[in-house]
Write a protein that holds these residues in place. Structure first.
Motif, PDB file in Angstrom:
ATOM      1  N   HIS A  33       0.852  -1.202   0.000  1.00 37.28           N
ATOM      2  CA  HIS A  33       0.000   0.000   0.000  1.00 37.28           C
ATOM      3  C   HIS A  33       0.882   1.244   0.000  1.00 37.28           C
ATOM      4  O   HIS A  33       0.680   2.182  -0.768  1.00 37.28           O
ATOM      5  CB  HIS A  33      -0.917  -0.002   1.229  1.00 37.28           C
ATOM      6  CG  HIS A  33      -1.932  -1.118   1.212  1.00 37.28           C
ATOM      7  ND1 HIS A  33      -2.361  -1.759   2.346  1.00 37.28           N
ATOM      8  CD2 HIS A  33      -2.600  -1.710   0.182  1.00 37.28           C
ATOM      9  CE1 HIS A  33      -3.267  -2.678   2.016  1.00 37.28           C
ATOM     10  NE2 HIS A  33      -3.421  -2.670   0.710  1.00 37.28           N
TER      11      HIS A  33
ATOM     12  N   ASP B 271     -19.707  -3.183  -9.574  1.00 40.76           N
ATOM     13  CA  ASP B 271     -18.771  -4.184 -10.080  1.00 40.76           C
ATOM     14  C   ASP B 271     -17.608  -3.437 -10.745  1.00 40.76           C
ATOM     15  O   ASP B 271     -17.809  -2.345 -11.307  1.00 40.76           O
ATOM     16  CB  ASP B 271     -19.490  -5.070 -11.101  1.00 40.76           C
ATOM     17  CG  ASP B 271     -18.511  -5.985 -11.808  1.00 40.76           C
ATOM     18  OD1 ASP B 271     -18.021  -6.919 -11.161  1.00 40.76           O
ATOM     19  OD2 ASP B 271     -18.195  -5.719 -12.993  1.00 40.76           O
ATOM     20  N   GLY B 272     -16.412  -4.026 -10.695  1.00 42.20           N
ATOM     21  CA  GLY B 272     -15.223  -3.352 -11.215  1.00 42.20           C
ATOM     22  C   GLY B 272     -15.369  -2.893 -12.662  1.00 42.20           C
ATOM     23  O   GLY B 272     -14.989  -1.764 -13.016  1.00 42.20           O
TER      24      GLY B 272
ATOM     25  N   ASP C  63     -15.983  -0.554  -4.451  1.00 39.91           N
ATOM     26  CA  ASP C  63     -15.942  -1.964  -4.047  1.00 39.91           C
ATOM     27  C   ASP C  63     -17.335  -2.561  -4.182  1.00 39.91           C
ATOM     28  O   ASP C  63     -18.328  -1.915  -3.870  1.00 39.91           O
ATOM     29  CB  ASP C  63     -15.445  -2.122  -2.600  1.00 39.91           C
ATOM     30  CG  ASP C  63     -14.884  -3.513  -2.368  1.00 39.91           C
ATOM     31  OD1 ASP C  63     -13.649  -3.666  -2.339  1.00 39.91           O
ATOM     32  OD2 ASP C  63     -15.689  -4.474  -2.245  1.00 39.91           O
TER      33      ASP C  63
END
Ligand SMILES: C[S@@+](CC[C@H](N)C(=O)[O-])C[C@H]1O[C@@H](n2cnc3c(N)ncnc32)[C@H](O)[C@@H]1O
Length: 491
Positions: A284, A350-351, A322
């Motif tokens: 990250h 949804d992505g 997400d």
């Protein structure tokens, strides 16, 4: 080669390195081997059918134990702490009070070292001018066991090397968790008590043979790890959609709402309903460090915000998405908690819908600007496949002259012997565009003996964004167009 062993506790801590532990029938680690996968071309550590394990270095580490548990504790399923109490005889030196501190300092290597056990005790037989310094029986069996330096220090303080003996009471509180578990679980079986810590929660992955003892194991982990007030066991493999686990509470409170700090940022979430992995903090940080004030970040699989929130704190604008409604809810909560709600727009899509919706809508304007645009896609099991959503995304639009193309950070798992090439090829197929020599690949971590998590970083090609969005024909033509261009360049 180590023959006939079972790879019980073995870990790969760097990309090509592995460490293998072999345990004796009694469960002690008797061999530790380490090696490099690179030198073992074509061989897979867990793949050898004859149960042999290649290794380059073998280091026997058989150490006698200080504590031999009472045999009655074996097979115990409900923790009876008193049953672990035992008295052992340890060697000791009689030391005058005047030089006590100096002697204790000089005997650091030989004295007994164990949480809750005193190194110095009253000498019952002698006057109050003396104390006994307790020694580790595994290191000191006679006066000749002292090193030259220790012997010289004792002489200089006029302390006799004569050994005395002391009856030391060891209780459950003085034992390490592995010692308790080794004493209880069936002999010869793995007692690995490894767990990951998420706030107050310790989560374990118990093996079948440990399940009979699950509540005792949970209690021991809680007792021996300050701050852990809840121990859970993963009940299944990772949930395929939302990447969270089904969990069973083994010991402690049933509170699954954890509070953690990662790279200076606080997050709260229900650990049983969202994805959180404490092993990703370095990754990250690595990606967030590439983001500058004024940049825009599209986080396609944002979870509860470990890329989005630190990037927002740096002054970037974030669109974070997400599919899991719980992740979306905790993402919003964490934005408020960290006071960055004005910098982050959260989505529950949804992505692909996120890429073809909010991302597509914002991109044309951003591409005319000068600030960098990042797309983060951390769903390593599937993200490479989601790259097809970029094909022909801006098909009907006019490409800007000075295009400011987005940088994509896309994650993928690879079980291939050459994971770098593997992920680049899969990303290329999905985009319909060859990324070889146009991207960089970063090894993130080894998730299993032969499974690596990788990150492919590349500038999203103009040909992909503005090309045809027709699935198959698009793929063909883009690949051809771009390899033609490449050939021309090399020519
Ligand atoms: C591996 S986690 C990564 C979360 C976060 N970015 C991190 O680094 O910790 C992947 C996330 O993708 C979400 N997810 C799974 N399938 C998805 C999909 N089709 N579209 C959007 N999000 C999805 C999961 O709910 C999960 O939060």
């Amino acid at each position: 080669e180590i023959k006939g062993g079972v790879p019980l506790g073995y870990s790969t801590h760097r990309r090509w390195e592995w460490v293998y532990h072999q345990r004796s029938i009694r469960g002690e680690v008797v061999f530790q081997a380490q090696g490099r996968r690179q030198r073992l071309q074509g061989q897979r550590l867990s793949g050898n059918r004859d149960n042999t394990y290649p290794c380059l270095a073998v280091k026997p580490i058989m150490e006698p134990k200080l504590y031999r548990p009472p045999p009655e504790v074996r097979g115990m399923t409900s923790l009876d702490k008193d049953a672990f109490t035992q008295t052992i005889t340890v060697p000791a030196l009689r030391v005058p009070i005047g030089v006590l501190n100096k002697v204790v300092k000089s005997l650091k290597k030989s004295s007994i070292q164990r949480p809750g056990v005193p190194r110095v005790v009253q000498d019952k037989e002698q006057s109050s001018d003396f104390r006994l310094v307790l020694l580790d029986p595994r290191r000191v069996s006679s006066p000749s066991s002292f090193s030259e330096t220790e012997a010289e220090a004792l002489r200089s303080f006029s302390v006799s090397e004569e050994l005395h003996y002391y009856e030391l009471k060891l209780t459950y509180d003085n034992l390490k968790s592995e010692e308790v578990l080794e004493a209880v679980l069936p002999q010869g079986q793995d007692v690995t008590s490894a767990f990951s810590r998420v706030g107050h929660i310790a989560h374990m992955n118990l093996r079948d043979h440990q399940l009979t003892y699950k509540n005792l194991i949970g209690q021991v982990i809680m007792d021996k790890n300050p701050g852990v007030t809840c121990v859970v066991n993963k009940m299944n493999i990772i949930d395929s959609t939302y990447r969270n686990f089904k969990m069973e509470v083994l010991a402690g409170e049933e509170n699954m709402v954890a509070k953690v700090k990662e790279n200076g940022v606080t997050y709260e979430f229900d650990f049983s309903r969202v994805y959180w992995n404490p092993r990703l903090s370095t990754e990250h940080q690595r990606v967030v460090q590439l983001v500058k004030r004024g940049d825009t970040v599209f986080d396609v699989f944002a979870g509860v915000g470990p890329f989005a929130i630190p990037a927002a704190r740096l002054g970037a604008s974030i669109l974070a998405n997400d599919l899991n409604p719980e992740s979306y809810r905790w993402l919003q909560h964490n934005c408020k908690l960290n006071k960055v709600e004005s910098k982050v727009r959260a989505f529950n899509l949804d992505g692909r819908a996120f890429i073809r919706g909010p991302l597509k809508q914002e991109l044309p304007v951003l591409m005319r600007g000068t600030s960098a645009v990042h797309v983060v896609m951390n769903l390593p099991a599937l993200a490479l496949d989601f790259l097809d959503a970029f094909r022909g995304l801006l098909h009907h639009q006019e490409p800007p002259c000075d295009e400011n193309l987005p940088t994509v950070h896309c994650y993928g798992f690879s079980k291939d012997d050459d994971p770098d090439t593997d992920v680049v090829e899969r990303a290329s197929r999905s985009l319909g565009f060859p990324l070889k020599h146009r991207c960089s690949v970063h090894f993130v971590r080894n998730v299993a003996p032969n499974k690596d998590m990788m990150c492919v970083r590349f500038t999203l090609p103009k040909d992909v964004l503005f090309g045809s969005d027709a699935e198959e024909s698009g793929k063909e033509s883009l690949l051809m167009r771009s390899s033609k261009k490449n050939n021309n360049k090399t020519a």
